[in-house]
Scaffold this active site. Structure first.
Site: not given
Ligand code: ATP
Length: 329
Positions: A120, A167, A200, A224
């Site tokens: 962002y 991740k 994931d 988000d």
């Protein structure tokens, strides 16, 4: 009060009515901020928005539409950055009587999303035609700050576990730094269990065994996406509130966006903004008013008296609000 646009003004009016009905005395300062105004004025955060928040330090905000793939910068992101509202806190709680796919589960978890950086940053660049880079910014300062906020909350509220989501197997440097900061803060809180999940896997685990989660600690983008997933677990975006917390300022807003598909029809569910109002009342130490509003909302859902369409009923925004106010009496 920043009503925003789309369904914002409808749910903002409803939330203000319900908050006022608790008996708390709030002198609302209503500040317009919407896509039309921004386009007309050519600035994302007009002075009156900043002046008001710098005077009151507290806001209740409806959604403001962000144009997709072009147009002006997201107002929500700009406000969070400008006021350094670094912690996005989103409680995910089952409401009595609300039908979900997880009917027999009573979920109660809290999302802590870093609110100022990550993808962002808005730093995008077309290197040559049809080749674009987008910068993911992760800093130690922001990562330590959000991790501290989550662990302090866990300690203060006797929560049992914090799950950091990342991740770092792919983004070894960026998510690796976020994870190192989470570990560092976790080591200072041996009383709180700490675990790490790749985003994931976290998504799948949240769907198949959501009850095993307690506090989720995430960088901005995963926060988000996972927020909407978690909203789906408890009945949808219509009922999930949120808070954007800084050192000085606090802006309370629902997880949902401006919902243009239902705007102006009087059918939006105002629960999410009302519950954001409950978070605001707690922040203002108006505990009686907060309890009164929370209990009234739960009473309406438990009796399934006036339920809006998103949750399978046919009540309008106003009918639901009337029922909440009646429940307070
Ligand atoms: P943003 O990216 O701005 O957060 P979004 O893409 O998540 O927005 P929303 O505007 O939140 O999208 O809407 C997603 C879906 O949820 C839409 O179908 C919308 O009608 C529904 N929805 C969102 N908020 C509410 C609400 N308060 N009451 C009823 N339905 C809602």
């Amino acid at each position: 009060m920043i009503p925003g646009d789309g369904i914002g003004p409808e749910v903002a009016d409803a939330a203000a009515r319900a908050i006022d009905a608790t008996g708390v005395k709030i002198d609302w300062e209503r500040i317009e901020l919407n896509a039309d105004l921004i386009q007309k004025r050519g600035e994302v955060l007009p002075n009156e928005v900043m002046d008001s928040l710098n005077r009151t330090f507290t806001g209740l905000k409806g959604p403001v539409t962000t144009p997709i793939a072009g147009g002006f910068q997201s107002v929500n992101v700009a406000l969070r950055k400008r006021l350094d509202l670094f912690a996005n806190v989103r409680p995910i709680r089952s409401l009595p009587g609300v039908k979900t796919r997880f009917q027999d589960l009573k979920l109660d978890m809290v999302i802590f999303r870093e609110n100022t950086e990550d993808l962002y940053s808005g730093l995008e660049h077309e290197v040559v035609k049809d080749v674009v880079t987008s910068l993911k910014v992760i800093t130690r300062t922001a990562s330590i700050r959000i991790a501290n906020y989550a662990f302090d909350y866990a300690k203060a509220t006797n929560r049992r576990k914090v799950s950091a989501v990342h991740k770092a197997n792919i983004m070894k440097l960026a998510d690796g730094l976020f994870l190192r900061c989470c570990r560092e803060v976790a080591s200072g809180h041996p009383e709180v269990r700490y675990e790490e999940l790749i985003v994931d896997n976290a998504s799948m685990q949240l769907v198949i065994r959501p009850e095993t989660f307690d506090i989720l600690l995430l960088p901005n983008l995963y926060g988000d996406i996972i927020s909407d997933l978690c909203a789906g677990l408890v009945g949808g975006l219509g009922i999930v509130p949120g808070a954007n917390m800084g050192e000085k300022h606090a802006v309370f807003e629902a997880v949902h966006g401006s919902a243009p598909d239902i705007a102006g029809k009087g059918i939006a569910n105002p629960t999410a903004l009302m519950l954001s109002g409950v978070m605001m009342l707690i922040h203002l130490k108006e505990m009686d008013a907060a309890n009164r509003l929370q209990t009234a909302i739960e009473t309406v859902y438990a009796s399934q008296g006036a339920v809006t369409r998103d949750l399978g009923g046919n009540a309008t925004t106003q009918q639901f609000t009337d029922a909440v106010i009646a429940a307070m009496k």
